[in-house]
Each structure stands twice: as C-alpha cells, then as structure tokens.
Design a protein around this motif. Structure first.
Motif, mmCIF file in Angstrom:
data_model
loop_
_atom_site.group_PDB
_atom_site.id
_atom_site.type_symbol
_atom_site.label_atom_id
_atom_site.label_comp_id
_atom_site.label_asym_id
_atom_site.label_seq_id
_atom_site.Cartn_x
_atom_site.Cartn_y
_atom_site.Cartn_z
ATOM 1 N N ASN A 59 -4.386 -3.420 8.369
ATOM 2 C CA ASN A 59 -5.014 -2.585 9.401
ATOM 3 C C ASN A 59 -4.038 -1.709 10.187
ATOM 4 O OD1 ASN A 59 -7.714 -3.476 8.912
ATOM 5 N ND2 ASN A 59 -7.214 -5.381 9.980
ATOM 6 N N LYS A 60 -2.851 -1.497 9.639
ATOM 7 C CA LYS A 60 -1.903 -0.562 10.239
ATOM 8 C C LYS A 60 -1.367 0.351 9.145
ATOM 9 C CE LYS A 60 -0.339 -3.639 13.960
ATOM 10 N NZ LYS A 60 0.849 -4.289 14.587
ATOM 11 N N VAL A 61 -0.866 1.521 9.550
ATOM 12 C CA VAL A 61 -0.232 2.422 8.587
ATOM 13 C C VAL A 61 1.254 2.489 8.893
ATOM 14 C CG1 VAL A 61 -2.308 3.753 8.154
ATOM 15 C CG2 VAL A 61 -0.756 4.475 9.972
ATOM 16 N N LYS A 119 -1.537 2.046 4.170
ATOM 17 C CA LYS A 119 -2.203 1.105 5.065
ATOM 18 C C LYS A 119 -2.021 -0.313 4.574
ATOM 19 C CE LYS A 119 -6.522 0.463 7.605
ATOM 20 N NZ LYS A 119 -7.871 1.007 7.852
ATOM 21 N N ASN A 138 -3.483 6.586 5.991
ATOM 22 C CA ASN A 138 -4.499 5.545 5.870
ATOM 23 C C ASN A 138 -4.894 5.311 4.414
ATOM 24 O OD1 ASN A 138 -5.927 4.116 8.233
ATOM 25 N ND2 ASN A 138 -5.463 6.134 9.073
ATOM 26 N N ARG A 139 -4.800 6.342 3.618
ATOM 27 C CA ARG A 139 -5.137 6.210 2.202
ATOM 28 C C ARG A 139 -4.006 5.582 1.397
ATOM 29 N NH1 ARG A 139 -4.656 10.018 -2.065
ATOM 30 N NH2 ARG A 139 -4.130 11.679 -0.597
ATOM 31 N N LEU A 164 -2.355 11.154 9.521
ATOM 32 C CA LEU A 164 -2.917 9.805 9.572
ATOM 33 C C LEU A 164 -3.986 9.575 8.508
ATOM 34 C CD1 LEU A 164 -3.107 8.768 13.327
ATOM 35 C CD2 LEU A 164 -1.345 8.305 11.624
ATOM 36 N N SER A 222 -0.675 7.492 16.978
ATOM 37 C CA SER A 222 -1.259 8.831 16.879
ATOM 38 C C SER A 222 -0.249 9.959 17.066
ATOM 39 C CB SER A 222 -2.374 8.983 17.924
ATOM 40 O OG SER A 222 -1.838 8.812 19.233
ATOM 41 N N SER A 269 5.151 0.780 12.111
ATOM 42 C CA SER A 269 3.712 1.102 12.126
ATOM 43 C C SER A 269 3.508 2.340 12.985
ATOM 44 C CB SER A 269 2.896 -0.074 12.656
ATOM 45 O OG SER A 269 3.299 -0.417 13.963
#
Length: 277
Positions: free
Chosen positions: A238-240, A235, A231-232, A227, A211, A208
């Motif tokens: 709730n984590k990438v 993910k 995220n798109r 990020l 930043s 995961s």
C-alpha cells in the motif's frame, strides 16, 4: 562502473534545493542540508505536502549567508552560523526536537509569502536528532530530513519511469541528495552498502513517496503523475517507492564524477520487478 552524477542540498526543509558539484559531508549528512525548517503555530513541521507554494521559494548560499528568494519578495538573508534565537521544541513526524528561532523578520517574510502563520527554525550543531534505531546505529544522526540523512536515486530509474509514463519529469521532483549514473534502472533497490570517496553508505530502507513528486517545482501546480505510474509499477504494501534512504559512516567530501563502489547487494527492496509493465 556507476558514478556520482548529481549532488543536491536542501538547506530549508521542503523549499527549493541547490545543485552543487562538490560538497562537504558532516556527521548529519551533507553540510547545511535541511538545517532549517518551517513550523506552524503548533510547532509542527511544514512541507509541500500541505503547502505546494513552498516549492517556489529558492535557496542559495553566498559567503556566510543563506539567501531565500521568492516571487514579488525582497530577498531574505540569514547567517549560516548563528547562536541567537530562542530554543523551542518542534515536531518532525514522530520526533520532538530542539530548534532555535530565526527571528521575527524571517517569520514575517515567510508568513507573508505563504499566507500562513509560520516560523523559521534551525538546528544547531549541538542539537542531536537520531535516526530510527530500527534501521540505524546509535551514532547515526540527521537534521530535519524526513528520517534519513541521504536519499539516493539512479538516473536510469528516472529514465525508466519517464519511459513508462511516456512523458518526462525532472529528477528534482524526487528531491534526492545523490544521483548515480551508469547503472541499470532500479539497481539501487538491491544495494546494501556502497562507498563513494572513502565514505561508506548503508542503504537500509527504500523511500516511500508522498504527494510531493506531483508538484511542479517551477509553478507549484499539482498533477497526477508520477504517482499514477508509480502506483502501477512500484507499489508494495500500500505504498509506492522510488529511491533508497541511506546512512553514512563518517564525514568527508563528495564530488560529481566520483566512482560509486558497490560493496554489498541483497534482495531488491521493495521486492518489485524493474521491468516495465
């Protein structure tokens, strides 16, 4: 067949790494990888998440010394092997570890550049930090990594991400240890066991991402990518995720160009499509 295309070590946790063509593997991972770490006044580990400027401190190994260099600073030389220093307890995430101090000169050098009261510590060969037993054997160890001795990423995973972003970032943003070429993008998501030069690797958990990948390692400036795209596309819960954490079965050596033999595959982790959206 997939091949090992890049090897990176990060002697000091969260400082710049070193790309090598061949390297030894010991019981804790790549030799000297994250053997040193910076801690704050509360003995909590420091990283680029809190101090992006850490990216500007370069590391190199010359003879029996680790050399740190930074803009407008005289180089700092540290012995690779030392039994001096005081034992102190330090904290890496949820782990409390015993480390040795590296001396007031090193502390002053780093505190001056980073503009924060900090200390440099190192882990001796005798100090053991075990990996989370949820994912590891009792014999598995690591140094001051976030949790696992290896991070594996494929070149084509980065190529797919760059294509989705319609821009280009370098692999070093993701701070992998081992980079693999000649496989499909995100193929590593399904790898459960691989072998490189007779060293077996178990891949129990995807990585995961925090930043750190938004920090430009050349300038320490922060942006929004990768990020936003992760995220798109990557993910889950709730984590990438990008790359796979790995554990090794025994010491040995690794060299760029060695075959990566896929011994066992499973369901993709995380369970995401590798196709661009």
């Amino acid at each position: 067949m997939p091949v090992l295309s890049q090897i990176y070590i990060y002697p000091v946790k969260s400082l710049a790494g070193i790309q090598v063509d061949q390297w030894l593997v010991d019981s804790k991972g790549l030799l000297y990888d994250r053997k040193w770490m910076l801690v704050d006044a509360d003995r909590q580990f420091l990283s680029q998440r809190r101090l992006p400027k850490m990216a500007l401190i370069k590391t190199r190994i010359a003879g029996e010394q680790l050399i740190l260099s930074a803009p407008n600073q005289t180089d700092l030389a540290l012995p690779l092997q030392s039994h001096d220093g005081d034992d102190i307890e330090v904290v890496v995430w949820h782990d409390r570890c015993i480390a040795k101090t590296c001396g007031v000169a090193a502390d002053a050098w780093l505190s001056d550049f980073l503009q924060i009261d900090c200390r440099l510590v190192y882990q001796t060969d005798q100090d053991i930090r075990k990996v989370d037993p949820k994912y590891a054997l009792d014999s598995d160890q690591t140094s001051f990594s976030d949790g696992f001795p290896f991070l594996i990423v494929s070149e084509n995973s980065l190529n797919a991400l760059n294509q989705a972003m319609q821009s280009e970032i370098d692999m070093i943003r993701f701070r992998p240890n081992l980079v693999v070429a000649d496989c499909d993008s995100y193929a590593e998501d399904a790898w459960r066991r691989i072998t490189i030069n007779d060293i077996g690797f178990r891949l129990p958990k995807p990585c995961s991402r925090c930043s750190v990948p938004i920090i430009d390692p050349l300038t320490a400036e922060t942006g929004k990518e990768p990020l936003i795209t992760l995220n798109r596309l990557r993910k889950w819960q709730n984590k990438v995720y990008f790359g796979q954490n790995a554990l090794h079965d025994k010491p040995g050596s690794l060299s760029v160009g060695q075959a990566v033999i896929i011994e066992k595959i499973g369901e993709s982790q995380p369970p995401l499509s590798s196709k661009p959206v």
